[in-house]
Write a protein that holds these residues in place. Structure first.
Motif, mmCIF file in Angstrom:
data_model
loop_
_atom_site.group_PDB
_atom_site.id
_atom_site.type_symbol
_atom_site.label_atom_id
_atom_site.label_comp_id
_atom_site.label_asym_id
_atom_site.label_seq_id
_atom_site.Cartn_x
_atom_site.Cartn_y
_atom_site.Cartn_z
ATOM 1 N N LYS A 133 -14.107 3.001 0.859
ATOM 2 C CA LYS A 133 -13.686 1.829 0.083
ATOM 3 C C LYS A 133 -13.769 2.107 -1.412
ATOM 4 C CE LYS A 133 -14.706 -1.909 3.349
ATOM 5 N NZ LYS A 133 -15.427 -3.198 3.533
ATOM 6 N N ARG B 19 -6.520 2.621 -6.385
ATOM 7 C CA ARG B 19 -5.704 1.448 -6.703
ATOM 8 C C ARG B 19 -5.829 1.026 -8.158
ATOM 9 N NH1 ARG B 19 -6.950 -1.804 -1.044
ATOM 10 N NH2 ARG B 19 -5.409 -0.674 0.207
ATOM 11 N N THR C 250 -10.793 4.154 -2.335
ATOM 12 C CA THR C 250 -9.588 3.310 -2.335
ATOM 13 C C THR C 250 -9.501 2.479 -3.607
ATOM 14 O OG1 THR C 250 -9.605 3.179 0.083
ATOM 15 C CG2 THR C 250 -8.372 1.491 -1.099
ATOM 16 N N HIS D 210 0.830 -1.200 0.000
ATOM 17 C CA HIS D 210 0.000 0.000 0.000
ATOM 18 C C HIS D 210 0.870 1.257 0.000
ATOM 19 C CE1 HIS D 210 -3.183 -2.794 0.663
ATOM 20 N NE2 HIS D 210 -2.754 -3.127 1.871
#
Length: 402
Positions: free
Chosen positions: A94, A101, A97, A37
């Motif tokens: 979420k 990503r 995120t 991460h």
């Protein structure tokens, strides 16, 4: 002369730093360490230095398009879930995120290639090295086990530091297919072939030691794409190999061990389809599987397509399939050896995803997927044709290749 020397030294330091960052990201993704991460965030932060020429470049535009094609419906499904006050709705944190990503890391890798801080050849060597180290760690774990033996193929399952035999074997399958592609390349030298044969042996042992049937199917799918059954010799070889595997599987008693696993996966898929039919448009939210009324058994659909439809609705699944078909079409149209290799690796990822993973929440799977799609958008750009993936093990002379 001094300023020229300083510029070269600065470029070398930048290349080394980027190579180290990518190595940490690749190795940590398989191991699922916290550093994946951190490294991913640093890769994404590099986009702050991106200028107009990068954002308008064909690879960046292509990757943004194929990613947003399915990310936007997923975001819309999340908004619908919150509008309906669904208890299992995807948290916006979420959702953010996932966007970071997918878009951040994918575009960050493309920016690194765009700036020529690292070449496609060097990136491939780094990825291969990380896979090989993971494979050797797992084989060492297997060799040191007191009950190791051929008969223990499904009872002793190595996982290395990946922490799970199925993701471990998935990475071994990717390594095996990549090794086969490089061995098939005519420009590979004799010494490089010896190294690649040794690497392929490590990956084969890793798959065998993991006891994963999914990895066998994954690797087989990639090999078939690399070497399609277009000649009688290849067709005969495939039938002989398939027959040998079936006989060995049925006569060893391994299929008795797998009965429970198969039953739970079928039950999970059946429950997923029922849940999808209840909320076909907006889905239930990320990671909602175990919280859906009536759930029992394992904790996930273990199928990236069912998971996507269950989490974000059928429109998101349809959009993802459209994106996937577009990526595959670009690879087929490119008709280059490196595009062929990427097509084989992407096929591996698709097979593995439909057998085990979630694109929305699986760190083990999402990293390789993002990398493969990003490299597809880079390698199928006509102006990048000189950066062939098939030359990954060729010698570098002087400054790092660009």
């Amino acid at each position: 002369m001094t300023s020229l020397y300083d510029n070269r030294r600065g470029a070398t330091h930048a290349n080394l730093a980027v190579a180290a960052l990518l190595a940490i990201f690749f190795f940590s993704t398989a191991a699922k360490w916290a550093t994946t991460h951190i490294a991913g965030a640093l890769i994404a932060l590099g986009l702050l230095a991106a200028r107009r020429d990068f954002w308008l470049s064909p690879p960046a535009r292509a990757y943004t398009a194929v990613s947003l094609m399915w990310l936007l419906p997923v975001i819309g499904a999340t908004a619908l879930q919150h509008a309906q006050d669904l208890v299992t709705a995807t948290l916006w944190s979420k959702q953010a995120t996932l966007i970071l990503r997918i878009l951040g890391i994918g575009l960050g890798i493309l920016f690194i290639l765009h700036k020529r801080w690292i070449s496609l050849r060097q990136l491939t060597i780094i990825a291969m090295g990380c896979l090989l180290i993971h494979g050797l760690i797992g084989i060492g774990q297997w060799a040191l086990h007191p009950d190791t033996g051929l008969a223990a193929w499904r009872t002793i399952r190595i996982e290395g530091i990946v922490g799970n035999p199925n993701p471990y074997s998935f990475y071994m399958a990717l390594g095996l297919v990549l090794s086969a592609a490089l061995l098939h390349d005519d420009s590979t030298t004799k010494h490089q072939r010896l190294a690649l044969w040794a690497s392929a042996a490590v990956f084969v042992l890793g798959i065998a030691g993991s006891g994963s049937r999914g990895a066998v199917l994954t690797a087989t799918a990639g090999i078939v794409v690399l070497f399609p059954p277009t000649t009688p010799r290849r067709i005969g070889a495939y039938f002989l190999t398939l027959g040998s595997l079936v006989v060995a599987y049925l006569t060893s008693g391994w299929h008795d061990i797998d009965t429970y696993s198969d039953g739970t996966r079928v039950a999970a898929l059946r429950f997923s389809l029922e849940a999808i039919s209840q909320r076909p448009l907006g889905g239930w939210g990320f990671g909602s599987y175990i919280h859906i009324p009536g759930h029992s058994g394992i904790n996930a659909p273990h199928n990236m397509l069912a998971d996507l439809a269950l989490s974000s609705g059928i429109p998101s699944l349809a959009a993802f399939m459209g994106s996937l078909l577009l990526v595959g079409y670009r690879l087929l149209q490119s008709r280059t050896s490196h595009a062929h290799t990427l097509l084989a690796l992407l096929t591996c990822a698709v097979v593995a995803g439909t057998l085990e993973y979630s694109l929305l929440s699986s760190t083990h799977f999402r990293g390789p997927w993002v990398l493969l799609v990003a490299l597809t958008c880079y390698a199928t750009n006509p102006t990048q044709g000189r950066c062939a993936l098939s030359s990954a093990t060729s010698h570098s002379k002087g400054a790092p290749a660009s």
